[in-house]
Motif scaffolding. Sequence first.
Motif, PDB file in Angstrom:
ATOM      1  N   GLU A 101       1.465   7.619   4.384  1.00  0.00           N
ATOM      2  CA  GLU A 101       1.061   6.957   3.151  1.00  0.00           C
ATOM      3  C   GLU A 101       1.776   7.640   1.989  1.00  0.00           C
ATOM      4  N   ARG A 111       2.268   7.810  10.961  1.00  0.00           N
ATOM      5  CA  ARG A 111       2.034   6.814   9.916  1.00  0.00           C
ATOM      6  C   ARG A 111       1.900   7.562   8.600  1.00  0.00           C
ATOM      7  N   HIS A 133       2.439   8.135  -2.014  1.00  0.00           N
ATOM      8  CA  HIS A 133       2.111   7.976  -3.431  1.00  0.00           C
ATOM      9  C   HIS A 133       3.268   8.600  -4.196  1.00  0.00           C
ATOM     10  N   SER A 158       0.822  -1.208   0.000  1.00  0.00           N
ATOM     11  CA  SER A 158       0.000   0.000   0.000  1.00  0.00           C
ATOM     12  C   SER A 158       0.855   1.256   0.000  1.00  0.00           C
ATOM     13  N   GLU A 200       2.543   2.338   2.692  1.00  0.00           N
ATOM     14  CA  GLU A 200       2.409   2.986   3.988  1.00  0.00           C
ATOM     15  C   GLU A 200       3.586   2.629   4.879  1.00  0.00           C
TER      16      GLU A 200
END
Length: 433
Positions: free
Chosen positions: A204, A202, A206, A114, A116
Amino acid sequence: MVITKSRLVLGATAVTLSTIAVTSLGIHSRGQALFKASPKELVDEVWQIVQRQYVDGTFNQVDWVAVRKEYLNKSYSSQEDAYKAIREMLKRLDDPYTRFMNPEEFKNMQVDTSGELTGIGITISQDEKTKQLVVIAPIEDTPAFKAGILSKDVIVKIDGKSTKGMDTNEAVSLIRGEPGSQVVLTIQRNGQQKVFNIKRARIEIHPVRFSQQQTPVGKVGYIRLNQFSANAAKEMQQAIRNLEKQQVDGYVMDLRGNPGGLLYASVEIARMWLDKGTIVSTIDRQGEQEREVARGRALTNKPLVVLVDKGSASASEILSGALQDNKRAVLVGTQTFGKGLVQSVRPLEDGSGLAVTIAKYHTPSGKDINKHGIDPDIKVELTDAQRQELWLRERDKIGTLADLQYAKALEILGKEIAAKRTPTAERSQTNQL
């Protein structure tokens, strides 16, 4: 064990804190080990891997056979004893990129598909000469980025503990932690020390962001690539196809602050811009070259300008070097970081892991950029104050005319677009006569 291209990483001491290596996306462990090797077997397993794969057949002028004899003659009462011995053994190579990770460190290295991760969002390396811990680049929109950490910052203390003599694994163990907790980094920059209190989070990731911009030189596709993760090629492909549908006249690809990642990701992205030509050559210790080439499947042939800076490392340098040497793009910005080595990362029998430098790479023209980097075609320097202003306080101006490096890229792109249009117009007039 067969080394697949998905396991080849660039600048593998590039460390995304709390995940060990941003360059290790897409690498999979064996999961549950089939059996737990004895401490001495583990030491020998590491020795054997280095013996077979290390890039320098002289092992950097170390008698590697004598090293094996020395360490196998010792007694080990626990795995921790073996881990300590392995780290001591690998230090003999004087190569910060060849490193051992205990099971916890190796597990933390592997980022979920993902994209992450948990940490503060910086990529670090150990300087080969000074042995200092140096920031390659902060990752955009992360706690470290927002706090003001910059490329080339030297980490001198972690929570008050000196980093002198500290390797990247130990640094990562000290810096990573639970989301919401804090870590204090003491940074040396331009001869002065600065203290940063950073809250872990945390994150994420892209890797690709893009937009179509109406500019004085026409419709421009702006693509920012943050890192060469497992899904970077897919996202780049989507970005180019989307912008092609919008009929842009040319592209600016922004690799500033991109610390690198997977070798295959950089090669696949290069193929999206190149119809022909060499992309990169990797050279092992036998001197054998493996050459990656374009396959005639470029997604666009429109003019391209690439933005680079001192935070553009490893895979970023492969991509920008391939585009520069093949005359496919004009590079604008500053000299890149200078990481020209390839590592293989593999799991060991007890769940720990090992990264080994197995090759060096050259750009298509044969340049070895390790420790030097790639020189841009058009140099545009930003002061630290200007970089902080742009990347921290005025981030909405990145990729706009207020961004001096982007503005220059746009100027160059305008000339490239005009040059490409002129022959077409002349041919059209000739046909009408």
